[in-house]
Each structure stands twice: as structure tokens, then as C-alpha cells.
Design an enzyme around this catalytic site. Sequence first.
Site, PDB file in Angstrom:
ATOM      1  N   HIS A 308     -33.781  63.207  37.132  1.00  0.00           N
ATOM      2  CA  HIS A 308     -34.045  62.250  38.225  1.00  0.00           C
ATOM      3  C   HIS A 308     -32.724  61.605  38.630  1.00  0.00           C
ATOM      4  O   HIS A 308     -31.872  61.337  37.788  1.00  0.00           O
ATOM      5  CB  HIS A 308     -35.026  61.159  37.756  1.00  0.00           C
ATOM      6  CG  HIS A 308     -35.685  60.435  38.882  1.00  0.00           C
ATOM      7  ND1 HIS A 308     -35.083  59.400  39.543  1.00  0.00           N
ATOM      8  CD2 HIS A 308     -36.866  60.636  39.495  1.00  0.00           C
ATOM      9  CE1 HIS A 308     -35.885  58.963  40.501  1.00  0.00           C
ATOM     10  NE2 HIS A 308     -36.978  59.712  40.490  1.00  0.00           N
ATOM     11  N   ASP A 366     -43.325  64.285  38.302  1.00  0.00           N
ATOM     12  CA  ASP A 366     -43.945  65.560  38.688  1.00  0.00           C
ATOM     13  C   ASP A 366     -44.249  66.476  37.517  1.00  0.00           C
ATOM     14  O   ASP A 366     -44.900  67.503  37.694  1.00  0.00           O
ATOM     15  CB  ASP A 366     -43.010  66.291  39.673  1.00  0.00           C
ATOM     16  CG  ASP A 366     -42.908  65.525  40.968  1.00  0.00           C
ATOM     17  OD1 ASP A 366     -41.781  65.178  41.382  1.00  0.00           O
ATOM     18  OD2 ASP A 366     -43.960  65.233  41.570  1.00  0.00           O
TER      19      ASP A 366
HETATM   20  C1  SDX Z   1     -39.142  63.096  42.791  1.00  0.00           C
HETATM   21  O1  SDX Z   1     -35.811  59.796  44.254  1.00  0.00           O
HETATM   22  C2  SDX Z   1     -37.005  59.577  43.850  1.00  0.00           C
HETATM   23  O2  SDX Z   1     -37.356  58.475  43.518  1.00  0.00           O
HETATM   24  C3  SDX Z   1     -37.901  60.801  43.819  1.00  0.00           C
HETATM   25  C4  SDX Z   1     -39.278  60.622  43.202  1.00  0.00           C
HETATM   26  C5  SDX Z   1     -40.155  59.665  44.027  1.00  0.00           C
HETATM   27  O3  SDX Z   1     -41.097  59.113  43.460  1.00  0.00           O
HETATM   28  O4  SDX Z   1     -39.938  59.608  45.274  1.00  0.00           O
HETATM   29  O5  SDX Z   1     -39.145  60.104  41.893  1.00  0.00           O
HETATM   30  C6  SDX Z   1     -40.021  61.949  43.151  1.00  0.00           C
HETATM   31  O6  SDX Z   1     -38.606  63.716  43.669  1.00  0.00           O
HETATM   32  C7  SDX Z   1     -38.897  63.393  41.338  1.00  0.00           C
HETATM   33  C8  SDX Z   1     -37.881  64.566  41.123  1.00  0.00           C
HETATM   34  C9  SDX Z   1     -38.629  65.880  41.279  1.00  0.00           C
HETATM   35  N1  SDX Z   1     -37.687  67.013  41.257  1.00  0.00           N
HETATM   36  C10 SDX Z   1     -37.623  67.856  40.215  1.00  0.00           C
HETATM   37  O7  SDX Z   1     -38.265  67.721  39.180  1.00  0.00           O
HETATM   38  C11 SDX Z   1     -36.707  69.066  40.441  1.00  0.00           C
HETATM   39  C12 SDX Z   1     -35.841  69.307  39.188  1.00  0.00           C
HETATM   40  N2  SDX Z   1     -34.889  68.214  39.064  1.00  0.00           N
HETATM   41  C13 SDX Z   1     -33.623  68.354  39.701  1.00  0.00           C
HETATM   42  O8  SDX Z   1     -33.419  69.284  40.654  1.00  0.00           O
HETATM   43  C14 SDX Z   1     -32.762  67.103  39.685  1.00  0.00           C
HETATM   44  O9  SDX Z   1     -32.882  66.541  38.444  1.00  0.00           O
HETATM   45  C15 SDX Z   1     -33.021  66.072  40.745  1.00  0.00           C
HETATM   46  C16 SDX Z   1     -33.027  66.665  42.122  1.00  0.00           C
HETATM   47  C17 SDX Z   1     -34.329  65.392  40.520  1.00  0.00           C
HETATM   48  C18 SDX Z   1     -31.919  65.029  40.656  1.00  0.00           C
HETATM   49  O10 SDX Z   1     -30.751  65.660  41.043  1.00  0.00           O
HETATM   50  P1  SDX Z   1     -29.341  64.894  40.977  1.00  0.00           P
HETATM   51  O11 SDX Z   1     -29.515  63.446  40.746  1.00  0.00           O
HETATM   52  O12 SDX Z   1     -28.551  65.326  42.155  1.00  0.00           O
HETATM   53  O13 SDX Z   1     -28.731  65.446  39.634  1.00  0.00           O
HETATM   54  P2  SDX Z   1     -27.731  66.649  39.563  1.00  0.00           P
HETATM   55  O14 SDX Z   1     -28.282  67.813  40.290  1.00  0.00           O
HETATM   56  O15 SDX Z   1     -26.390  66.140  39.941  1.00  0.00           O
HETATM   57  O16 SDX Z   1     -27.813  66.957  38.005  1.00  0.00           O
HETATM   58  C19 SDX Z   1     -26.877  66.375  37.110  1.00  0.00           C
HETATM   59  C20 SDX Z   1     -26.699  67.463  36.041  1.00  0.00           C
HETATM   60  C21 SDX Z   1     -26.227  68.806  36.635  1.00  0.00           C
HETATM   61  O17 SDX Z   1     -25.553  69.492  35.611  1.00  0.00           O
HETATM   62  P3  SDX Z   1     -23.901  69.408  35.559  1.00  0.00           P
HETATM   63  O18 SDX Z   1     -23.417  69.829  36.940  1.00  0.00           O
HETATM   64  O19 SDX Z   1     -23.586  67.959  35.238  1.00  0.00           O
HETATM   65  O20 SDX Z   1     -23.504  70.368  34.471  1.00  0.00           O
HETATM   66  O21 SDX Z   1     -27.967  67.746  35.419  1.00  0.00           O
HETATM   67  C22 SDX Z   1     -28.332  69.101  35.696  1.00  0.00           C
HETATM   68  C23 SDX Z   1     -27.507  69.555  36.871  1.00  0.00           C
HETATM   69  O22 SDX Z   1     -27.336  70.965  36.846  1.00  0.00           O
HETATM   70  N3  SDX Z   1     -29.784  69.069  36.012  1.00  0.00           N
HETATM   71  C24 SDX Z   1     -30.648  69.970  35.590  1.00  0.00           C
HETATM   72  C25 SDX Z   1     -31.887  69.525  36.067  1.00  0.00           C
HETATM   73  N4  SDX Z   1     -31.732  68.389  36.761  1.00  0.00           N
HETATM   74  C26 SDX Z   1     -30.421  68.115  36.714  1.00  0.00           C
HETATM   75  N5  SDX Z   1     -30.511  71.100  34.866  1.00  0.00           N
HETATM   76  C27 SDX Z   1     -31.643  71.798  34.622  1.00  0.00           C
HETATM   77  N6  SDX Z   1     -32.875  71.435  35.035  1.00  0.00           N
HETATM   78  C28 SDX Z   1     -33.039  70.302  35.765  1.00  0.00           C
HETATM   79  N7  SDX Z   1     -34.246  69.934  36.193  1.00  0.00           N
END
Ligand code: SDX
Length: 431
Positions: A308, A366
Site C-alpha cells: 500500500h 483487497d
Molecule cells: C487500494 O491509495 C489507497 O488508499 C488505495 C485503497 C483505497 O481504499 O482507496 O487503499 C485501495 O487500491 C489498495 C491497493 C490495491 N492494490 C494492490 O493490492 C496491487 C498490488 N500492490 C501494489 O501494486 C502496490 O503495493 C501498490 C500499488 C498498492 C502501492 O504501490 P507503491 O506505493 O507505488 O509502491 P511501489 O510500487 O513503489 O513498491 C515499493 C516496493 C517495490 O520494490 P523495490 O522497487 O523497492 O525493490 O515494493 C514492491 C515494489 O516492487 N512491491 C511489491 C508489491 N507492492 C509493492 N512487490 C510484490 N508484490 C506487491 N504487491
Amino acid sequence: MTENKTFELSNGRGGGSQLPVRSGTMGPAAIDIAGLHKDLEVFTYDPGFGATAATESRITYIDGDAGVLLYRGYPIEQLAQKSSFMEVAYLLLLGELPSQKQLEEFSGNIRYHTMINESLLRFFNAFNHNAHPMAMVSGVVASMAAFYHETMDIHNPRHREIFSHRIIAKIPTIAAAAHKHSLGQPFIYPLNKLGYAENVLNMLFAVPCEEYQVDPIAAKALDLLFVLHADHEQNASTSTVRLAGSTGANPYAAISAGVSALWGPAHGGANEAVLAMLEQIGTVENIPQYLAMAKDKSSHFRLMGFGHRVYKNFDPRATIIREMCHKVLAQLGRSDNPLLELALRLEEIALKDEYFIARKLYPNVDFYSGVIYSAIGIPRSMFTVMFAIARTVGWVAHWQEMISDPAMRIGRPRQLYTGATKREYIQVDMR
Ligand code: SDX
């Protein structure tokens, strides 16, 4: 918001800027950078707005490190336990918990707006039967502007109130119509004698040829899921509604933009993606290989429902939903739900894995919601639509807060330009 100190910034060449620091009632203060470009001819740079306060708001507060979520100051855990979606909708829209009389009046206003224009129902016949329900919902919501233009003066508080009631009341009817269209079944009209979540289930599952009794356990579970999904500060879809609304576009267009933004798998579309992922993983034995894929940057696989932007601790909603899973599944006689078992094992293994620990990746709202939606009979393609029904309340609350602010300006971010510098046009025979 109070302005109580300033932040000095210098460009190292004698130029400087005194930036006011504004403090809210909770959470980090914010440096007002409006003067930065004028004083120092620079912009701030924050792709994804990870550290940018786009607005002041009094609706929802999140502390991502502590895993805190408050709706108008009330902890989500207390609202989940003691409140209802209609009461939470009143709270988010009007700022205070309603009296019994206020709640009855508000619920009545919503109830008496649940039907949609028959011409809008005919729109669904134009969609392919296999159209994704989110495509149908976003299209039909935008089309509401073609039917209700007599109450779309966004500067008229009464028009804004009528819009709020209409869209909150009608989004379930539109959602259910999308589902019925995909099944090739007749639409089921809302019943004013039913509660909000009951009506959703009745419109989704009833058929004209036999009596349908809404399962009270399912209705209560859905009502609680609506409470948990109702608002979440300046998330992507809410920010989309604010940006679209800031142009003065009609509110139905702004909400439709929010529906479209929510659809993305990185946002509200994740609940549908989690179920697909769990079915793809299939068994506990396969978890290690999928965790390896989630950590491998060259694979585009992510652990859906994990991570998140704000929560770097447990998403409090995920904790509530996980506990709810056990209770609802037991009440529905489905305790031995293989999907839930797999999800619990996946969470347990992931939370012990250094990659997830180092990045503070926890289950979000989710991760478990789809297990409950499935258990109450809602198909996977409708999961994000359920999210949109609930989040419509938050979108409307934020739209109202923005539109009623006399200081509101059109949203127009700037950029760091890294493209070609100025150059002369070259005739095609000279290229
Ligand atoms: C919702 O914003 C809100 O409030 C949203 C929400 C709401 O109520 O409105 O809470 C609802 O959208 C919840 C999120 C649902 N999405 C997912 O579950 C999809 C999977 N999660 C990700 O794609 C990700 O965690 C996000 C999109 C939720 C957040 O992305 P960020 O903040 O841009 O984080 P990032 O991509 O910069 O990740 C930081 C690190 C990265 O690795 P490094 O580059 O540091 O090595 O964490 C890794 C990412 O690759 N990472 C993951 C991951 N999420 C982040 N690696 C594997 N699996 C994951 N799910």
C-alpha cells in the site's frame, strides 16, 4: 489549518523563499510551496504524489505507520462494529453521526431515489453480454448527466444535495443492472422496503419467476464491507474525482471518472485480481514459486492485495475483513473455504519473507474481501463494482468538500521537462 511557522529555502545563489508551514489537527504539517516558483523559479518533484498534500480535507485521516483509519475522527474498528453503511454515509457527507431521526430521513431520501430512468436501463442492451461490469457502470454513470441536467448547478447547495442522494441511491441499481445484463436475465427493480445492502443482493440475485429471500448474514457482511470501503483520503480514484470536478464538470462525469480510475488492478481492481491470483496459485505447495515471481522484477507478477502507498503496517480494514471471513464463512456453513485457507497461508509465509518485511508489504483491503464476496455469491467480475458502490459515498463527500470551498481552483500540476530543446522544422525531403 493553522499557519504557524515558515520554512526557509535558498537556491544557493543568494535567492531564497520563506515558505509558510501549515499544520492540521493530526498528521504531518505541510509546507505551502505556492511561492516557490515565483521566488526561486523551481517546481517540487513528486511523481505519484507520495509526499504531496494536494488539498486540505476534514473527511478521513490515515496514519500509515500506525495502521490507523478514522472517518470524521471515528476509528474504523468502532464504526465496523457499531455502525451501518447508511449511518457512515451520513457521517462522511455531513461530518457528524446522525440522530435516529436524521438517519431515518437520510435513509428515506436515498431509498426514494433508487430507481433509474427507463431509458438508462435500455442503455445496457447496447453492451455486449460479456462487457466488464465496470465498463458498463462507468458509461451509464456518465450518461446520468443526460437525464438529470435540471439539478446540476454545482454552485447550488440544494442541487448538490439532490445529486448526492441520487448517485448514492442509483449506483447499486446500475451495478445490478450490469450484472443482470451479463447474465441475460431481466433487471430486478429496487424494493423500498429493503435496506441498502439487502437491495443490492436482491437486485443481483432475485429472478421474477420465484420468491427470493435475502440472506441476512450476507446482507450484514455486505453492509460491513461497504462501511470499510466507503472512503480512504486522497486515493487515486478520489483524487481523480476531485481533479475532474475542479474543472466545473458535472458531478456525474466526475464520479464516472472515479469509477474508471478505481478499475485499475493497482487500485480497486485488485480485489478481482486477488481471486484470480489465488486460483492461479491453486495450492499451498505452489506458494514459494509465486512469491519468487513477486520478488523477481523481470516478472510482472505482483502479490495482489499486498502492499500500500500509505499503510506500512497492517491495513486496519484487512484485519477486520480477515476476522470477518472466519465468522461469515462459519455462519454460511462454508468454513472449509479453500481460498481462505490458501490466502491465510500466503499471508503467513509472505509476512515472514525478508523481501516483504524490508518493504513493509502487508495485506491491504483487497486481499480478503473477495473471499467474502465469493462466499455470498457475488461473481469475481463484480468485486470492483462492489467497491465502487461503497466508494461513491467517499467520492461524493470529497467532491462536495471541494466544490463548496470558495478557494477551489482548477487542478493543474506542472512537470519536469526532459524532452527535446527548441529546434527548427525540417522538410520531409531533407530528413
Ligand atoms: C487500494 O491509495 C489507497 O488508499 C488505495 C485503497 C483505497 O481504499 O482507496 O487503499 C485501495 O487500491 C489498495 C491497493 C490495491 N492494490 C494492490 O493490492 C496491487 C498490488 N500492490 C501494489 O501494486 C502496490 O503495493 C501498490 C500499488 C498498492 C502501492 O504501490 P507503491 O506505493 O507505488 O509502491 P511501489 O510500487 O513503489 O513498491 C515499493 C516496493 C517495490 O520494490 P523495490 O522497487 O523497492 O525493490 O515494493 C514492491 C515494489 O516492487 N512491491 C511489491 C508489491 N507492492 C509493492 N512487490 C510484490 N508484490 C506487491 N504487491
